[in-house]
Design a protein around this motif. Structure first.
Motif, mmCIF file in Angstrom:
data_model
loop_
_atom_site.group_PDB
_atom_site.id
_atom_site.type_symbol
_atom_site.label_atom_id
_atom_site.label_comp_id
_atom_site.label_asym_id
_atom_site.label_seq_id
_atom_site.Cartn_x
_atom_site.Cartn_y
_atom_site.Cartn_z
ATOM 1 N N ASP A 240 0.866 -1.118 -0.267
ATOM 2 C CA ASP A 240 -0.275 -0.041 -0.368
ATOM 3 C C ASP A 240 0.770 1.170 -0.212
ATOM 4 O OD1 ASP A 240 -2.553 0.850 0.438
ATOM 5 O OD2 ASP A 240 -1.887 2.357 1.940
ATOM 6 N N ARG A 241 1.808 1.021 1.245
ATOM 7 C CA ARG A 241 2.539 2.334 0.946
ATOM 8 C C ARG A 241 3.505 2.980 -0.444
ATOM 9 N NH1 ARG A 241 5.530 0.672 4.426
ATOM 10 N NH2 ARG A 241 7.386 -0.446 3.725
ATOM 11 N N TYR A 242 4.364 1.842 -1.001
ATOM 12 C CA TYR A 242 4.441 1.856 -2.351
ATOM 13 C C TYR A 242 3.467 2.319 -3.434
ATOM 14 C CZ TYR A 242 9.271 1.865 0.095
ATOM 15 O OH TYR A 242 10.600 1.264 0.239
ATOM 16 N N VAL A 243 2.043 2.207 -4.045
ATOM 17 C CA VAL A 243 1.336 2.552 -4.284
ATOM 18 C C VAL A 243 1.025 3.483 -4.461
ATOM 19 C CG1 VAL A 243 -1.432 2.076 -5.389
ATOM 20 C CG2 VAL A 243 0.084 -0.296 -4.563
ATOM 21 N N ARG A 244 1.255 3.827 -3.031
ATOM 22 C CA ARG A 244 0.745 5.438 -3.140
ATOM 23 C C ARG A 244 1.817 6.235 -3.387
ATOM 24 N NH1 ARG A 244 0.470 6.300 1.833
ATOM 25 N NH2 ARG A 244 0.542 4.258 3.601
ATOM 26 N N LYS A 245 2.726 5.815 -3.035
ATOM 27 C CA LYS A 245 4.018 6.690 -3.623
ATOM 28 C C LYS A 245 4.532 6.902 -5.413
ATOM 29 C CE LYS A 245 9.187 6.559 -2.648
ATOM 30 N NZ LYS A 245 10.375 6.210 -2.414
ATOM 31 N N ALA A 246 3.665 5.801 -5.731
ATOM 32 C CA ALA A 246 3.993 5.738 -7.047
ATOM 33 C C ALA A 246 2.721 6.392 -7.713
ATOM 34 C CB ALA A 246 3.953 3.596 -8.059
ATOM 35 N N LYS A 247 2.309 6.624 -7.255
ATOM 36 C CA LYS A 247 0.774 7.619 -7.434
ATOM 37 C C LYS A 247 0.094 6.368 -8.399
ATOM 38 C CE LYS A 247 2.829 12.140 -6.460
ATOM 39 N NZ LYS A 247 3.770 12.225 -5.575
ATOM 40 N N LEU A 248 -0.354 5.224 -7.726
ATOM 41 C CA LEU A 248 -1.265 4.349 -8.635
ATOM 42 C C LEU A 248 -2.666 5.208 -9.209
ATOM 43 C CD1 LEU A 248 0.856 1.032 -8.996
ATOM 44 C CD2 LEU A 248 0.869 2.838 -10.222
ATOM 45 N N PRO A 249 -2.966 4.747 -10.611
ATOM 46 C CA PRO A 249 -4.423 5.272 -10.498
ATOM 47 C C PRO A 249 -5.868 4.456 -9.828
ATOM 48 C CG PRO A 249 -3.872 4.402 -12.627
ATOM 49 C CD PRO A 249 -2.677 4.504 -11.357
ATOM 50 N N VAL A 250 -5.198 3.070 -9.228
ATOM 51 C CA VAL A 250 -5.618 1.669 -9.206
ATOM 52 C C VAL A 250 -4.789 1.621 -7.785
ATOM 53 C CG1 VAL A 250 -6.097 -1.079 -9.313
ATOM 54 C CG2 VAL A 250 -5.530 0.283 -11.232
ATOM 55 N N ALA A 251 -5.739 1.745 -6.771
ATOM 56 C CA ALA A 251 -5.665 1.006 -5.497
ATOM 57 C C ALA A 251 -5.301 -0.470 -5.150
ATOM 58 C CB ALA A 251 -6.778 1.189 -4.470
ATOM 59 N N ALA A 252 -4.514 -0.506 -5.632
ATOM 60 C CA ALA A 252 -3.995 -1.841 -5.876
ATOM 61 C C ALA A 252 -3.236 -2.607 -4.702
ATOM 62 C CB ALA A 252 -2.464 -1.748 -7.022
ATOM 63 N N THR A 253 -3.311 -3.838 -4.332
ATOM 64 C CA THR A 253 -3.146 -4.814 -2.920
ATOM 65 C C THR A 253 -2.356 -5.828 -3.643
ATOM 66 O OG1 THR A 253 -4.926 -6.284 -3.188
ATOM 67 C CG2 THR A 253 -5.277 -3.645 -1.938
ATOM 68 N N PRO A 254 -2.176 -6.639 -2.495
ATOM 69 C CA PRO A 254 -1.226 -7.498 -3.121
ATOM 70 C C PRO A 254 -2.130 -8.859 -4.176
ATOM 71 C CG PRO A 254 -0.495 -7.434 -0.621
ATOM 72 C CD PRO A 254 -1.578 -6.363 -1.482
ATOM 73 N N HIS A 255 -3.191 -8.766 -3.099
ATOM 74 C CA HIS A 255 -4.287 -9.558 -4.816
ATOM 75 C C HIS A 255 -4.115 -9.033 -6.050
ATOM 76 C CE1 HIS A 255 -6.890 -12.693 -4.633
ATOM 77 N NE2 HIS A 255 -7.443 -12.008 -5.479
ATOM 78 N N THR A 256 -4.236 -7.650 -6.098
ATOM 79 C CA THR A 256 -4.468 -7.116 -7.461
ATOM 80 C C THR A 256 -2.830 -7.499 -8.310
ATOM 81 O OG1 THR A 256 -5.047 -5.061 -6.824
ATOM 82 C CG2 THR A 256 -4.266 -4.955 -8.930
#
Length: 273
Positions: A240-256
């Motif tokens: 979650d921390r790195y998804v936010r840091k990468a500013k991804l348009p999808v709220a990615a999780t490990p399942h994503t």
């Protein structure tokens, strides 16, 4: 004398645990869903026997589920209502195979639910995510390795957390895992994931067993390092921390990442099975 519903439920749960080797969580959920039905029958003053489970009784039970309001969580979602019916289907299928004259499981219809779009990351988003950790730090190197492993292998986060370093063969680029229901499978690593994993392990100064260890909190010295193993929740927070840091348009999780792995396989012509 005909066995009552509770007796058949107990037999079914034992079958799930011993013969089907289902997880304890799955068995508990089957127990919860089926005993809910049994309690409803008693409360309604209806016969608590499997041969009396007619289409009309099942329809009345579905109406009860659709109108039920949990005092804490509110009304049951349609998908949650379906879990009760799926458990009933499995139960009736078991009884049919046992030669008990019961309602056909095919007559149990599930309620329609809104289509759920499966989220996945395309190549540019994956590249953004994998580039987000600062690999000059041990935290960043660990994060990059975890992200690579999740995408490269399609592992569940629980499977990743359980991995030991001596179980992963970097030469053959493969290792075995025990997944849901105790099913074993072989997992393969991409060349990039192997190289990232090698770099991560070179930076480790310990000889502990866990493939991924925590760097925060008190260091607990023991031969195996089991108490230093990174937890499932910590991995989820890391992603979650790195998804936010990468500013991804999808709220990615490990399942994503697991879905992204599967999508990548399909786009390259692989058979998922």
């Amino acid at each position: 004398m005909e066995k009552d519903l509770a007796g058949y439920i107990a037999d079914f749960l034992e079958f799930c645990e011993l013969d089907r080797n289902l997880s304890q969580l799955t068995v508990r959920m089957y127990s919860y869903y089926l005993n809910n039905l049994a309690n409803w029958l008693v409360a309604e003053g209806r016969p608590s026997v499997v041969t009396k489970l007619t289409p009309e009784v099942v329809r009345d039970y579905r109406i009860y589920l659709s109108r039920y309001v949990n005092p804490v969580k509110g009304p049951l979602k349609r998908s949650t209502q379906n879990y009760f019916l799926i458990a009933l289907r499995a139960f009736l299928r078991y009884l049919t195979k046992k030669g008990v004259n019961v309602l056909s499981p095919d007559e149990i219809e599930l309620g329609k639910t809104p289509d759920r779009a499966i989220k996945f990351l395309d190549k540019s988003h994956l590249d953004q995510l994998l580039a987000a950790p600062d690999t000059s730090t041990k935290d960043g190197m660990r994060a990059r390795t975890i992200l690579e492993m999740l995408f490269s292998t399609g592992l569940r986060v629980s499977e990743l957390a359980k991995l030991d370093r001596d179980k992963v063969n970097l030469e053959t680029r493969e290792f075995g895992v025990i997944g849901k229901g105790g099913h074993a499978r072989v997992v393969f690593l991409s060349e990039r994931a192997v190289n990232t994993l090698r770099d991560y392990l070179r930076g480790r100064e310990d000889s502990w067993n866990p493939l991924f260890i925590r760097y925060s909190g008190k260091v607990i010295e023991d031969n195996s390092g089991e108490k230093m193993r990174l937890t499932v929740r910590s991995i989820e927070r890391l992603v979650d921390r790195y998804v936010r840091k990468a500013k991804l348009p999808v709220a990615a999780t490990p399942h994503t990442l697991r879905h992204s792995f599967a999508t990548d396989l399909l786009m390259n012509g692989a058979d998922l099975r």
